[in-house]
Scaffold this motif. Structure first.
Motif, PDB file in Angstrom:
ATOM      1  N   GLY A 149       0.788  -1.230   0.000  1.00  0.00           N
ATOM      2  CA  GLY A 149       0.000   0.000   0.000  1.00  0.00           C
ATOM      3  C   GLY A 149       0.819   1.279   0.000  1.00  0.00           C
ATOM      4  O   GLY A 149       0.290   2.363   0.258  1.00  0.00           O
ATOM      5  N   LEU A 150       2.125   1.164  -0.300  1.00  0.00           N
ATOM      6  CA  LEU A 150       2.957   2.369  -0.367  1.00  0.00           C
ATOM      7  C   LEU A 150       2.981   2.918  -1.790  1.00  0.00           C
ATOM      8  O   LEU A 150       3.012   2.150  -2.754  1.00  0.00           O
ATOM      9  N   ASP A 151       2.981   4.240  -1.908  1.00  0.00           N
ATOM     10  CA  ASP A 151       3.057   4.882  -3.208  1.00  0.00           C
ATOM     11  C   ASP A 151       4.460   4.692  -3.778  1.00  0.00           C
ATOM     12  O   ASP A 151       5.461   5.025  -3.122  1.00  0.00           O
TER      13      ASP A 151
ATOM     14  N   TYR B 176       6.792   7.660  -3.962  1.00  0.00           N
ATOM     15  CA  TYR B 176       7.289   8.019  -2.623  1.00  0.00           C
ATOM     16  C   TYR B 176       8.416   7.072  -2.203  1.00  0.00           C
ATOM     17  O   TYR B 176       9.449   7.516  -1.691  1.00  0.00           O
TER      18      TYR B 176
ATOM     19  N   GLU C 129      12.634   9.642   0.331  1.00  0.00           N
ATOM     20  CA  GLU C 129      12.650  10.808   1.235  1.00  0.00           C
ATOM     21  C   GLU C 129      12.163  10.463   2.642  1.00  0.00           C
ATOM     22  O   GLU C 129      12.502  11.155   3.597  1.00  0.00           O
ATOM     23  N   GLY C 130      11.417   9.365   2.758  1.00  0.00           N
ATOM     24  CA  GLY C 130      10.875   9.032   4.074  1.00  0.00           C
ATOM     25  C   GLY C 130      11.712   8.033   4.872  1.00  0.00           C
ATOM     26  O   GLY C 130      11.324   7.645   5.980  1.00  0.00           O
TER      27      GLY C 130
ATOM     28  N   GLY D  66      11.042  14.033  10.168  1.00  0.00           N
ATOM     29  CA  GLY D  66      11.027  13.931   8.716  1.00  0.00           C
ATOM     30  C   GLY D  66      10.851  12.524   8.162  1.00  0.00           C
ATOM     31  O   GLY D  66      10.664  12.363   6.961  1.00  0.00           O
ATOM     32  N   ALA D  67      10.916  11.510   9.020  1.00  0.00           N
ATOM     33  CA  ALA D  67      10.823  10.129   8.525  1.00  0.00           C
ATOM     34  C   ALA D  67       9.365   9.691   8.356  1.00  0.00           C
ATOM     35  O   ALA D  67       8.450  10.299   8.917  1.00  0.00           O
ATOM     36  N   PHE D  68       9.183   8.634   7.568  1.00  0.00           N
ATOM     37  CA  PHE D  68       7.882   8.029   7.316  1.00  0.00           C
ATOM     38  C   PHE D  68       7.098   7.832   8.620  1.00  0.00           C
ATOM     39  O   PHE D  68       7.624   7.283   9.586  1.00  0.00           O
ATOM     40  N   ALA D  69       5.868   8.323   8.615  1.00  0.00           N
ATOM     41  CA  ALA D  69       4.991   8.125   9.771  1.00  0.00           C
ATOM     42  C   ALA D  69       3.795   7.286   9.309  1.00  0.00           C
ATOM     43  O   ALA D  69       2.974   7.776   8.538  1.00  0.00           O
TER      44      ALA D  69
ATOM     45  N   LYS E 290       0.235   5.477   8.879  1.00  0.00           N
ATOM     46  CA  LYS E 290      -1.124   5.791   9.333  1.00  0.00           C
ATOM     47  C   LYS E 290      -1.463   4.860  10.485  1.00  0.00           C
ATOM     48  O   LYS E 290      -1.010   3.719  10.515  1.00  0.00           O
TER      49      LYS E 290
END
Lengths: 251, 251
Positions: free
Chosen positions: A112-114, A117, A122-123, A244-247, A249
């Motif tokens: 489910g990750l884009d 992205y 970047e995350g 700044g890192a991936f958070a 949901k």
């Protein structure tokens, strides 16, 4: 003051002793022993935590062909370059033919990750970038022998891949066989690569000091893998996500 | 999918806007905000945990003059090389004159660590080595402007040093003024260095894209510092010491 290692890099008179110590290093330090993998393979992570693992691991995956191109660049011996080149093909694929990086993106997409992205990286955790980049710098800055030796973690990869495929399919309803093709493919690729690299270091490490350098290159690489899981555990299991890192949901 | 940052690197038309964004980055991401520092300065760590911090931080300290020598090597402009050279003197001292690295060894010695063991760096966390080495590689591989910009964390150092000196002296009976001289000395050195570096990037970043690169270099550096504390927290507060790393005596 150090935790005493389960091996000694001091008794390295022969190629057979070298192989034995290399296998002891794997048994003591390969990341299959890391608590994060026990959680991942045991179905104890939520989807956001598995996403964080796949997102960060993508940076490792997409850096491997860069690392391997650097390794190739270290050898004037054409035969080594030709032998090592198939690793680029394994990861990058070819025109119209998917490679390991694309297979990894099937995993992140399936989670489910884009994809844009994920590819942007970047995350990812800064600690992931530092550890992976350290691997690329290592093969550039150390001897060609150490550069090849640092790939020897592949000796221990098939077991963890089998464990991962079975464990993730059994435990996670958001994981299906089609997104696990990366690991299935590596079951054939990693052993071939590992056998060549092991034969190379056994043949070309001529002195105890060179054999110790080979062992230390493998220890370095186990640290590269272990540090990535420490960072994931700290950020996404203990919940200290750095700025700044991936958070993920909630979920 | 990212934690939204407390600043934007998109509105950088002028040198003054650049300085404002740099200060926002420091306010949002400098490691003075890290939970490990709250524990360290608040007296909530035991001696072994403070030892682990000082031991790992030594690797950062002893790498700084190497980093600064690389920065100097990036400039054909003699004036910059001359200006930057005093940083080597600050950290390395001179014949018969102590520098920052020696002052740091007074701290580790005062904390009961064997100096030869500290200097060997064999017990540091791999994540410390990866993060610090990433800083050295950054100043070698990026533009000279970015190399200088990555030093700008020093803009924010005096506050944390004052806090650290007061907090550690107040809270730890194993800390005395003589072992804190490193930080007292940096109270004078860091501002001088930061003022030069800030003036340099304000003068030499001519376009919004160059100013954004300056901001990203500072963000990179805040990540280098933050990742070191994440690794210390995971290993020595949460108790996940990786294979081969320093293991404090119970206490």
């Amino acid at each position: 003051m150090n935790a005493s290692p389960a091996f000694s890099t001091k008794n390295l008179e022969t190629a057979e002793q070298l192989e034995a110590v290399l296998r002891q290093i794997g048994a003591a330090r390969y990341h299959s022993l890391h608590p994060f993998h026990r959680l991942l393979h045991g179905g104890e992570l939520n989807k956001g935590q598995v996403q964080a693992w796949a997102l960060n691991r993508y940076y490792y995956q997409c850096s491997i062909p860069i690392k391997d191109a650097v390794v190739i660049s270290r050898f004037r011996d054409r035969d080594i370059r030709v032998e090592w080149r198939h690793r680029l093909e394994d990861h990058d694929g070819d025109v119209g033919q998917e490679g390991g990086i694309e297979r990894w993106l099937k995993l992140t997409e399936g989670l489910g990750l884009d994809t844009a992205y994920v590819e942007s990286t970047e995350g990812i955790l800064p600690a992931t970038r530092f550890a992976v980049d350290a691997y690329v710098h290592f093969v550039r800055d150390r001897t060609p022998l150490e550069a090849i030796a640092s790939s020897l973690t592949e000796l221990f990869a098939p077991t963890i891949h089998e464990e991962r495929i079975a464990g993730m399919l059994a435990h996670y309803d958001f994981v299906n066989p089609s997104i696990m093709t990366y690991f299935k493919r590596r079951l054939d690729q990693a052993p071939r690569d590992a056998i060549f690299a092991l034969g190379y270091v056994k043949q070309h490490a001529h002195t105890p000091a060179e054999r110790e350098a080979v062992c230390n290159a493998l220890i370095f690489k186990t640290n590269v893998l272990w540090a990535q899981l420490d960072a994931l555990y700290h950020a996404y299991v203990d919940g200290h996500v750095p700025p700044g890192a991936f958070a993920p949901k909630a979920g």
